[in-house]
Design an enzyme around this catalytic site. Structure first.
Site, mmCIF file in Angstrom:
data_model
loop_
_atom_site.group_PDB
_atom_site.id
_atom_site.type_symbol
_atom_site.label_atom_id
_atom_site.label_comp_id
_atom_site.label_asym_id
_atom_site.label_seq_id
_atom_site.Cartn_x
_atom_site.Cartn_y
_atom_site.Cartn_z
ATOM 1 C CB CYS A 86 2.332 -4.844 -2.656
ATOM 2 S SG CYS A 86 1.574 -3.826 -3.929
ATOM 3 C CG HIS A 87 3.847 -0.068 -3.221
ATOM 4 N ND1 HIS A 87 2.804 -0.673 -3.886
ATOM 5 C CD2 HIS A 87 4.278 0.927 -4.029
ATOM 6 C CE1 HIS A 87 2.603 -0.068 -5.037
ATOM 7 N NE2 HIS A 87 3.485 0.908 -5.158
ATOM 8 C CE1 TYR A 133 0.927 -3.104 -9.097
ATOM 9 C CE2 TYR A 133 2.189 -1.070 -9.259
ATOM 10 C CZ TYR A 133 1.121 -1.858 -9.655
ATOM 11 O OH TYR A 133 0.256 -1.401 -10.625
ATOM 12 C CD GLU A 140 4.616 7.624 -1.298
ATOM 13 O OE1 GLU A 140 4.226 8.771 -1.043
ATOM 14 O OE2 GLU A 140 4.101 6.898 -2.187
ATOM 15 N N GLY A 199 0.838 -1.194 0.000
ATOM 16 C CA GLY A 199 0.000 0.000 0.000
ATOM 17 C C GLY A 199 0.874 1.245 0.000
ATOM 18 N NE ARG A 200 -1.216 7.086 -0.934
ATOM 19 C CZ ARG A 200 -2.376 7.601 -0.552
ATOM 20 N NH1 ARG A 200 -3.504 7.050 -0.926
ATOM 21 N NH2 ARG A 200 -2.414 8.674 0.194
#
Length: 185
Positions: A117-118, A137, A91, A87-88
């Site tokens: 993923c992320h 991802y 980040e 997800g975000r």
């Protein structure tokens, strides 16, 4: 059974947080979900990422995921394994030095780590991917290779294990990702 730390944050991917959290609990493991700046009982907002034929994933509001431990109180040495959802959240979590130190602990101690993923963004920032094979991802491929890792370009339903690290491209890989992670536990 294992005691597992899950590091997450606001706008974590819904399925990549809630599914492993619940599945690992259902299998008898203890899972502490934490977020910097938050305590047990606080929530993080999740986002649902889907693959609908666009050039990238779509994002929709998810749920409020309740944390069950205090980030400041956890000592990574007291855990057997780590889960990093995508997800975000990765980040901005990768800018937190305490988060990076906790991630590094699991690699230095050679404990099982599952990232999806992320989540690879957090691993790259922690400097733990050099010489390792890591899936993520596809948009994170550059971060994997720039940090010295080898990007595993695998189908979205698959996962890859490299020593103590299990990674996957996104939530459609949950069966393979969780199966490989639980084999390490």
């Amino acid at each position: 059974m294992a005691k597992i730390l899950m590091i997450t944050g606001d706008f974590t991917e819904d399925y990549e947080t809630m599914v492993p959290f619940q599945a690992l609990l259902a299998c008898g493991h203890e899972v502490d979900a934490v977020c910097p700046g938050k305590k047990a009982g606080d929530t993080v907002k999740t986002a649902i990422h889907d693959f609908e034929g666009d050039q990238t994933y779509s994002e929709k509001p998810g749920h409020n995921f309740a944390l069950n431990a205090d980030f400041d109180a956890v000592d990574a040495a007291g855990y057997d394994a780590l889960v990093v959802p995508g997800g975000r959240a990765p980040e901005y979590l990768r800018m937190n030095q305490e988060v990076l130190a906790k991630v590094r602990h699991f690699f230095e101690a050679k404990k099982p780590v599952a990232a999806i993923c992320h989540g690879a963004q957090l691993l790259a920032a922690a400097g733990v991917l050099e010489g390792r094979t890591c899936s993520a991802y596809p948009a994170c491929a550059h971060e994997v290779t720039a940090s010295g890792g080898s990007f595993a370009d695998i189908p979205v339903t698959e996962a890859v294990t490299d020593g103590n690290l299990v990674t996957a491209p996104a939530w459609p890989a949950h069966p393979a990702w969780l199966r490989q992670f639980m084999a390490l536990l």
